[in-house]
Design a protein around this motif. Structure first.
Motif, PDB file in Angstrom:
ATOM      1  N   ARG A 137      33.086  28.329  24.679  1.00 43.14           N
ATOM      2  CA  ARG A 137      32.890  28.339  25.913  1.00 43.14           C
ATOM      3  C   ARG A 137      34.160  27.556  26.597  1.00 43.14           C
ATOM      4  O   ARG A 137      34.314  26.211  26.377  1.00 43.14           O
ATOM      5  CB  ARG A 137      31.749  27.508  26.338  1.00 43.14           C
ATOM      6  CG  ARG A 137      30.630  28.216  26.333  1.00 43.14           C
ATOM      7  CD  ARG A 137      29.381  27.454  26.828  1.00 43.14           C
ATOM      8  NE  ARG A 137      28.593  28.528  27.575  1.00 43.14           N
ATOM      9  CZ  ARG A 137      27.907  28.080  28.642  1.00 43.14           C
ATOM     10  NH1 ARG A 137      28.034  26.919  29.097  1.00 43.14           N
ATOM     11  NH2 ARG A 137      26.955  29.042  29.467  1.00 43.14           N
ATOM     12  N   PRO A 138      34.900  27.917  27.356  1.00 44.57           N
ATOM     13  CA  PRO A 138      36.100  27.302  28.028  1.00 44.57           C
ATOM     14  C   PRO A 138      35.414  26.626  29.002  1.00 44.57           C
ATOM     15  O   PRO A 138      35.211  27.262  30.283  1.00 44.57           O
ATOM     16  CB  PRO A 138      37.124  28.317  28.477  1.00 44.57           C
ATOM     17  CG  PRO A 138      36.333  29.722  28.391  1.00 44.57           C
ATOM     18  CD  PRO A 138      35.122  29.564  27.760  1.00 44.57           C
ATOM     19  N   ALA A 139      35.103  25.321  28.942  1.00 45.51           N
ATOM     20  CA  ALA A 139      34.470  24.609  29.928  1.00 45.51           C
ATOM     21  C   ALA A 139      35.174  24.718  31.316  1.00 45.51           C
ATOM     22  O   ALA A 139      34.313  25.124  32.280  1.00 45.51           O
ATOM     23  CB  ALA A 139      34.256  23.234  29.812  1.00 45.51           C
ATOM     24  N   ALA A 140      36.279  24.679  31.430  1.00 46.39           N
ATOM     25  CA  ALA A 140      36.753  24.686  32.763  1.00 46.39           C
ATOM     26  C   ALA A 140      36.683  26.181  33.224  1.00 46.39           C
ATOM     27  O   ALA A 140      36.372  26.366  34.499  1.00 46.39           O
ATOM     28  CB  ALA A 140      38.237  24.141  32.710  1.00 46.39           C
ATOM     29  N   ALA A 141      37.139  27.172  32.635  1.00 48.14           N
ATOM     30  CA  ALA A 141      37.258  28.524  33.112  1.00 48.14           C
ATOM     31  C   ALA A 141      35.701  28.904  33.331  1.00 48.14           C
ATOM     32  O   ALA A 141      35.738  29.531  34.560  1.00 48.14           O
ATOM     33  CB  ALA A 141      37.907  29.616  31.839  1.00 48.14           C
ATOM     34  N   ALA A 142      35.026  28.583  32.523  1.00 44.35           N
ATOM     35  CA  ALA A 142      33.451  29.161  32.671  1.00 44.35           C
ATOM     36  C   ALA A 142      32.838  28.439  34.161  1.00 44.35           C
ATOM     37  O   ALA A 142      32.261  29.471  34.636  1.00 44.35           O
ATOM     38  CB  ALA A 142      32.673  28.750  31.487  1.00 44.35           C
ATOM     39  N   SER A 143      33.287  27.535  34.250  1.00 44.32           N
ATOM     40  CA  SER A 143      32.859  26.875  35.664  1.00 44.32           C
ATOM     41  C   SER A 143      33.845  27.114  36.864  1.00 44.32           C
ATOM     42  O   SER A 143      33.557  26.930  37.896  1.00 44.32           O
ATOM     43  CB  SER A 143      32.685  25.259  35.499  1.00 44.32           C
ATOM     44  OG  SER A 143      34.100  24.768  35.217  1.00 44.32           O
ATOM     45  N   GLY A 144      34.765  27.748  36.481  1.00 42.68           N
ATOM     46  CA  GLY A 144      35.661  28.327  37.523  1.00 42.68           C
ATOM     47  C   GLY A 144      36.573  26.969  38.044  1.00 42.68           C
ATOM     48  O   GLY A 144      37.272  27.191  39.188  1.00 42.68           O
ATOM     49  N   ASP A 145      36.538  25.978  37.363  1.00 37.16           N
ATOM     50  CA  ASP A 145      37.211  24.686  37.664  1.00 37.16           C
ATOM     51  C   ASP A 145      38.847  24.762  37.213  1.00 37.16           C
ATOM     52  O   ASP A 145      39.381  23.734  37.200  1.00 37.16           O
ATOM     53  CB  ASP A 145      36.552  23.533  37.425  1.00 37.16           C
ATOM     54  CG  ASP A 145      35.323  23.156  38.104  1.00 37.16           C
ATOM     55  OD1 ASP A 145      35.075  24.082  39.292  1.00 37.16           O
ATOM     56  OD2 ASP A 145      34.415  22.697  37.742  1.00 37.16           O
ATOM     57  N   GLY A 146      39.081  25.858  36.372  1.00 34.11           N
ATOM     58  CA  GLY A 146      40.183  25.742  35.598  1.00 34.11           C
ATOM     59  C   GLY A 146      41.381  25.677  36.496  1.00 34.11           C
ATOM     60  O   GLY A 146      41.528  26.048  37.561  1.00 34.11           O
ATOM     61  N   GLU A 177      37.217  33.559  47.832  1.00 32.13           N
ATOM     62  CA  GLU A 177      37.444  34.871  47.194  1.00 32.13           C
ATOM     63  C   GLU A 177      38.056  34.800  45.803  1.00 32.13           C
ATOM     64  O   GLU A 177      37.873  35.034  44.886  1.00 32.13           O
ATOM     65  CB  GLU A 177      38.356  36.021  48.195  1.00 32.13           C
ATOM     66  CG  GLU A 177      37.531  36.377  49.450  1.00 32.13           C
ATOM     67  CD  GLU A 177      38.354  36.822  50.484  1.00 32.13           C
ATOM     68  OE1 GLU A 177      37.979  37.368  51.431  1.00 32.13           O
ATOM     69  OE2 GLU A 177      39.702  36.632  50.268  1.00 32.13           O
ATOM     70  N   PHE A 178      39.109  33.629  45.944  1.00 31.08           N
ATOM     71  CA  PHE A 178      40.068  33.266  44.803  1.00 31.08           C
ATOM     72  C   PHE A 178      39.161  32.653  43.699  1.00 31.08           C
ATOM     73  O   PHE A 178      39.144  33.000  42.404  1.00 31.08           O
ATOM     74  CB  PHE A 178      40.997  32.238  45.129  1.00 31.08           C
ATOM     75  CG  PHE A 178      42.088  31.834  44.120  1.00 31.08           C
ATOM     76  CD1 PHE A 178      43.348  32.766  44.088  1.00 31.08           C
ATOM     77  CD2 PHE A 178      41.920  31.197  43.067  1.00 31.08           C
ATOM     78  CE1 PHE A 178      44.136  32.560  42.948  1.00 31.08           C
ATOM     79  CE2 PHE A 178      42.679  30.726  42.007  1.00 31.08           C
ATOM     80  CZ  PHE A 178      43.864  31.413  41.979  1.00 31.08           C
ATOM     81  N   GLN A 179      38.336  31.834  44.201  1.00 28.33           N
ATOM     82  CA  GLN A 179      37.605  31.087  43.137  1.00 28.33           C
ATOM     83  C   GLN A 179      36.425  32.373  42.293  1.00 28.33           C
ATOM     84  O   GLN A 179      36.408  32.450  41.155  1.00 28.33           O
ATOM     85  CB  GLN A 179      36.517  30.165  43.837  1.00 28.33           C
ATOM     86  CG  GLN A 179      35.739  29.426  42.941  1.00 28.33           C
ATOM     87  CD  GLN A 179      36.450  28.401  42.118  1.00 28.33           C
ATOM     88  OE1 GLN A 179      37.548  28.291  42.326  1.00 28.33           O
ATOM     89  NE2 GLN A 179      35.656  27.410  41.350  1.00 28.33           N
ATOM     90  N   LEU A 180      35.938  33.142  43.120  1.00 25.89           N
ATOM     91  CA  LEU A 180      34.973  34.028  42.799  1.00 25.89           C
ATOM     92  C   LEU A 180      35.995  35.107  41.444  1.00 25.89           C
ATOM     93  O   LEU A 180      35.353  35.169  40.541  1.00 25.89           O
ATOM     94  CB  LEU A 180      34.446  35.067  43.844  1.00 25.89           C
ATOM     95  CG  LEU A 180      33.711  36.356  43.325  1.00 25.89           C
ATOM     96  CD1 LEU A 180      32.388  35.686  42.639  1.00 25.89           C
ATOM     97  CD2 LEU A 180      33.197  37.315  44.510  1.00 25.89           C
ATOM     98  N   LEU A 181      36.900  35.511  42.070  1.00 26.93           N
ATOM     99  CA  LEU A 181      37.946  36.294  41.285  1.00 26.93           C
ATOM    100  C   LEU A 181      38.339  35.558  39.861  1.00 26.93           C
ATOM    101  O   LEU A 181      38.241  36.168  38.787  1.00 26.93           O
ATOM    102  CB  LEU A 181      38.967  36.845  42.015  1.00 26.93           C
ATOM    103  CG  LEU A 181      40.026  37.945  41.111  1.00 26.93           C
ATOM    104  CD1 LEU A 181      39.040  39.213  41.087  1.00 26.93           C
ATOM    105  CD2 LEU A 181      41.275  38.177  42.114  1.00 26.93           C
ATOM    106  N   TYR A 182      38.731  34.318  40.108  1.00 23.46           N
ATOM    107  CA  TYR A 182      39.061  33.605  38.879  1.00 23.46           C
ATOM    108  C   TYR A 182      37.807  33.428  37.895  1.00 23.46           C
ATOM    109  O   TYR A 182      37.976  33.419  36.578  1.00 23.46           O
ATOM    110  CB  TYR A 182      39.541  32.213  39.441  1.00 23.46           C
ATOM    111  CG  TYR A 182      40.254  31.378  38.356  1.00 23.46           C
ATOM    112  CD1 TYR A 182      41.559  31.733  37.957  1.00 23.46           C
ATOM    113  CD2 TYR A 182      39.730  30.281  37.625  1.00 23.46           C
ATOM    114  CE1 TYR A 182      42.167  30.976  36.944  1.00 23.46           C
ATOM    115  CE2 TYR A 182      40.343  29.528  36.576  1.00 23.46           C
ATOM    116  CZ  TYR A 182      41.460  30.111  36.262  1.00 23.46           C
ATOM    117  OH  TYR A 182      42.253  29.398  35.214  1.00 23.46           O
TER     118      TYR A 182
END
Ligand code: CA
Length: 247
Positions: A137-146, A177-182
């Motif tokens: 799990r990429p913690a940052a990517a999974a949470s969208g905070d990356g 929109e950016f966050q959702l897509l990311y």
């Protein structure tokens, strides 16, 4: 049997999968087919046995039945996440009913994807592969905070600059929109429930509902899809939520 965990094995680069399922037929089926794919399966018939394995060795993937005697799947999921050794392992939940999916995919449970029984072998293998490809799990990517730039097909996203380019062309997205897509593009093929997306996109904003997710997806599709009526990037998973199409 090929996946018998009692056989001593030399260290090898094969992927190791913990398969937790009380129904023997399903457990054998899962182990057989993941074994054919070159994965080494460690079977467990209940949650207690699963935790014994999870404390002892690191896994690349956990396939976890939700309904288990004694310690249920959600408890096992949370317990695995608390154990340092397998904290970041991807978890694929097996559920008997589609309605259970939202619970399973909610942030609380810590599961990454789910399959509804009865499932096809191809579907199982595809989901397992998608999770293995993604890795821990990429913690940052999974949470969208990356903040790492990512590319997906002809889409490039740079969170630091909040810039999105599709086929080299700049696309103007709102922060949400950016966050959702990311979040979706960071995890291709992984299904997110509306609740999970709500938490990842809106964080602690309490004035939004799961319907806001649908509205946001519609807006996003109009900006990024070639044909927003037939999306090829952000896909609807009926009755569950959304996912980015497998690359
Ligand atoms: Ca069961």
């Amino acid at each position: 049997m090929a996946y018998d965990h009692r056989v001593e094995r030399p260290a090898e680069p094969r992927r190791t999968v913990l398969v937790v399922e009380d129904e023997r037929n399903i457990r054998d089926l899962v182990c057989l087919h993941l074994g054919i794919e070159g994965m080494t399966c460690v079977p467990a018939a209940d949650g207690t046995e699963a935790m014994e394995h999870a404390r002892r060795q690191p896994f690349d993937l956990v396939v976890l039945d939700l309904m288990l005697p004694g310690l249920d799947g959600l408890s096992v999921c949370r317990a695995v996440r608390r154990e340092t050794i397998n904290r970041d392992v991807p978890i694929l939940m097996l559920t008997a009913r589609r309605e259970e999916a939202d619970t399973v995919l909610g942030l609380e449970s810590g599961a990454d994807d789910y399959l509804t029984k009865p499932f096809g072998v191809r579907e199982l293998v595809a989901r397992a592969r998608a999770l293995l490809r993604r890795g821990p799990r990429p913690a940052a990517a999974a949470s969208g905070d990356g903040s790492r730039p990512l590319s997906y097909r002809d889409i490039e996203m740079d969170p630091a600059r909040r810039r999105v380019r599709i086929g080299g062309r700049d696309v103007d997205l709102t922060a949400q929109e950016f966050q959702l897509l990311y979040v979706l593009l960071s995890n291709p093929g992984i299904v997110f429930s509306r609740e999970a997306l709500l938490q990842r996109v809106w964080k602690d904003d309490t004035y939004v509902t799961v319907r806001s997710v649908d509205t946001l997806v519609k807006r996003l599709r109009r900006k990024i899809e070639a044909d927003s009526a037939n999306p090829s990037v952000v896909l609807t998973v009926w009755g569950t939520g959304y996912k980015a199409a497998d690359v």
